[in-house]
Design an enzyme around this catalytic site. Structure first.
Site, short mmCIF file in Angstrom:
data_model
loop_
_atom_site.label_atom_id
_atom_site.label_comp_id
_atom_site.label_asym_id
_atom_site.label_seq_id
_atom_site.Cartn_x
_atom_site.Cartn_y
_atom_site.Cartn_z
N LYS A 122 -15.00 -0.15 37.97
CA LYS A 122 -15.86 0.30 36.82
C LYS A 122 -16.83 1.43 37.28
CE LYS A 122 -14.41 -2.45 33.35
NZ LYS A 122 -14.24 -3.97 32.97
N LYS B 235 -3.29 -2.11 36.02
CA LYS B 235 -2.93 -3.44 35.11
C LYS B 235 -3.07 -2.72 33.63
CE LYS B 235 -7.43 -4.98 34.28
NZ LYS B 235 -8.19 -6.22 33.74
N LYS C 4 -7.21 -3.38 28.19
CA LYS C 4 -7.65 -3.22 26.84
C LYS C 4 -8.75 -2.27 26.43
CE LYS C 4 -10.28 -7.55 26.73
NZ LYS C 4 -11.10 -7.27 27.80
P1 TYM Z 1 -11.21 -9.70 30.64
O1 TYM Z 1 -11.64 -9.35 29.17
O2 TYM Z 1 -10.86 -8.56 31.21
O3 TYM Z 1 -9.81 -10.41 30.42
C1 TYM Z 1 -9.53 -11.47 29.86
C2 TYM Z 1 -8.43 -12.43 30.46
O4 TYM Z 1 -7.28 -11.85 30.50
C3 TYM Z 1 -6.52 -11.58 31.79
N1 TYM Z 1 -6.16 -10.26 31.66
C4 TYM Z 1 -4.80 -10.11 32.15
N2 TYM Z 1 -3.93 -10.94 32.66
C5 TYM Z 1 -2.56 -10.56 33.01
N3 TYM Z 1 -2.40 -9.07 33.02
C6 TYM Z 1 -3.45 -8.10 32.82
N4 TYM Z 1 -3.18 -7.09 32.45
C7 TYM Z 1 -4.54 -8.81 32.17
N5 TYM Z 1 -5.72 -8.23 31.54
C8 TYM Z 1 -6.48 -9.13 31.36
C9 TYM Z 1 -7.93 -11.63 32.67
O5 TYM Z 1 -7.45 -11.94 34.03
C10 TYM Z 1 -8.95 -12.70 31.99
O6 TYM Z 1 -8.39 -13.97 32.32
N6 TYM Z 1 -14.84 -11.29 33.33
C11 TYM Z 1 -14.08 -11.54 32.46
C12 TYM Z 1 -14.56 -12.37 31.01
C13 TYM Z 1 -15.23 -13.72 31.23
C14 TYM Z 1 -14.78 -14.94 31.72
C15 TYM Z 1 -16.01 -15.61 32.04
C16 TYM Z 1 -13.52 -15.41 32.23
C17 TYM Z 1 -16.72 -13.51 31.32
N7 TYM Z 1 -17.13 -14.95 31.69
C18 TYM Z 1 -16.19 -16.95 32.36
C19 TYM Z 1 -13.73 -16.68 32.63
C20 TYM Z 1 -14.64 -17.62 32.68
C21 TYM Z 1 -13.11 -10.60 31.93
O7 TYM Z 1 -13.64 -9.58 31.89
O8 TYM Z 1 -11.93 -10.73 31.52
#
Ligand code: TYM
Length: 337
Positions: A117, A199, A202
């Protein structure tokens, strides 16, 4: 006795920093819905995490509500799961601060997401981007979960949370439960359809090869038809992530949405080439996403319902979070009010 009767706890969150993608669905949300009976489940919209990258306020508000509607449309029943907005539960920011003081500069510097990032946002490498994993540790530990279901890219943050637990409990005794990451076997890392080396994300635009839960079927089919495969003259559908990453990614998506094994998929498309395979994956995805999109659109129209869901969710979440925060404040030497 209370411990024996207590259901196991599951918690996870997603940043409303972009529209939910097929990646977030296959890597995360889809695995959540099936667990509601067995576990005590908390799922939230991580709006506080979203602002580590600059957001348009009106768009952030819209996406947060859309994400809630999509959670429900993906099968997260608000009667059985606690669904809430992170910023509504003030204990996240408070425990986040405390855990900042138990997270080391060195370990935060090693986080892959921070490095990625910072490279993408060179004019806004802010403190929040750096201490993001301490807030994420707070999100998790407030609810004392057994499992944290996430995709592959978040595993490192859950590992860091585990280090913090070890450090903190080592000083103060058994305060936090040690959480386990729960990573799905298929679909934990869905790649971009146009660049299988990165990857599916979004926060980037459509040209980067993503599919979102709200895309209409025509757009989804278009995205799959233009998906990158490879220059293999035989155009053979074979699972080989090293040599054929684009095809392997499409096979992973197809396997995840149909439940078929890689061997079954190879047999199904034997001798048929990519021309048949790519639209077949697109159609399978369209069929899985269609009911979700319809239901999310329906729910989104009912703002009063959404409001009642996130208010109830915040109330329930605050209750659990406050218990942990009180315990932590006492242990570290804050005077209780
Ligand atoms: P985030 O918002 O980037 O993604 C949300 C969830 O989706 C999964 N994910 C994917 N899995 C497979 N392939 C992909 N291309 C893909 N893109 C996203 C991510 O692994 C995630 O599980 N920091 C976290 C959000 C968060 C969180 C937490 C998660 C904040 N606090 C506490 C668990 C527990 C994040 O940025 O996920």
């Amino acid at each position: 006795m209370e411990e024996m009767l207590r259901k196991k706890v599951m918690l996870s969150g997603i940043k409303p920093s972009g529209d939910l993608t097929l990646g977030s669905y296959l890597g995360a949300v889809r695995h959540w819905a099936a667990r509601a009976e067995e576990f005590d489940c908390y799922y939230f919209m991580a709006d506080m995490h979203a602002i580590t990258v600059r957001q348009d306020p009106a768009v952030l508000r819209r996406r947060t509500l859309e994400q809630l509607a999509q959670y429900i449309a993906c099968g997260l029943n608000p009667e059985k799961n606690t669904l809430f907005i992170q910023s509504h539960v003030h204990q996240h920011a408070e425990l986040g601060w405390v855990l900042n003081c138990y997270s080391m500069f060195g370990e935060l510097s090693r986080m892959t997401q921070f490095k990625d990032k910072s490279a993408k946002n060179v004019d806004n490498i802010n403190g929040g981007l750096f201490t993001y994993p301490s807030l994420m540790a707070a999100d998790i530990l407030l609810y004392q979960p057994d499992y944290v279901p996430v995709g592959e890219d978040q595993k490192q943050h859950v590992e860091l949370t585990r280090n913090i637990v070890q450090r903190f409990n080592g000083i103060y005794g058994d305060v936090f439960k040690m959480p386990e990451p729960y990573i799905p076997k298929v679909g934990a890392r869905i790649m971009s359809l146009t660049n299988p080396a990165s990857k599916m994300s979004k926060s980037e635009d459509q040209d980067t090869g993503r599919v979102t839960l709200m895309d209409d079927p025509t757009l989804i089919m278009k995205q799959f038809k233009r998906a990158i495969t490879d220059s293999d003259t035989q155009r053979c559908v074979r699972y080989d992530p090293e040599e054929k990453p684009g095809v392997a990614n499409l096979m992973t998506i197809y396997a995840a949405v149909t439940g078929k094994s890689y061997q079954e998929i190879e047999a199904e498309f034997d001798g048929q080439g990519y021309g048949m395979f790519k639209p077949a994956v697109g159609e399978a995805v369209v069929e899985v996403l269609r009911p979700i999109r319809d239901e999310a659109q329906r729910i989104l129209k009912d703002k009063a319902y959404l409001e009642s869901v996130y208010r109830n969710g915040a109330e329930k979440a605050s209750y659990a979070a406050e218990r942990t925060l009180r315990k932590v404040y006492k242990k570290i030497g804050f005077i209780s009010q």
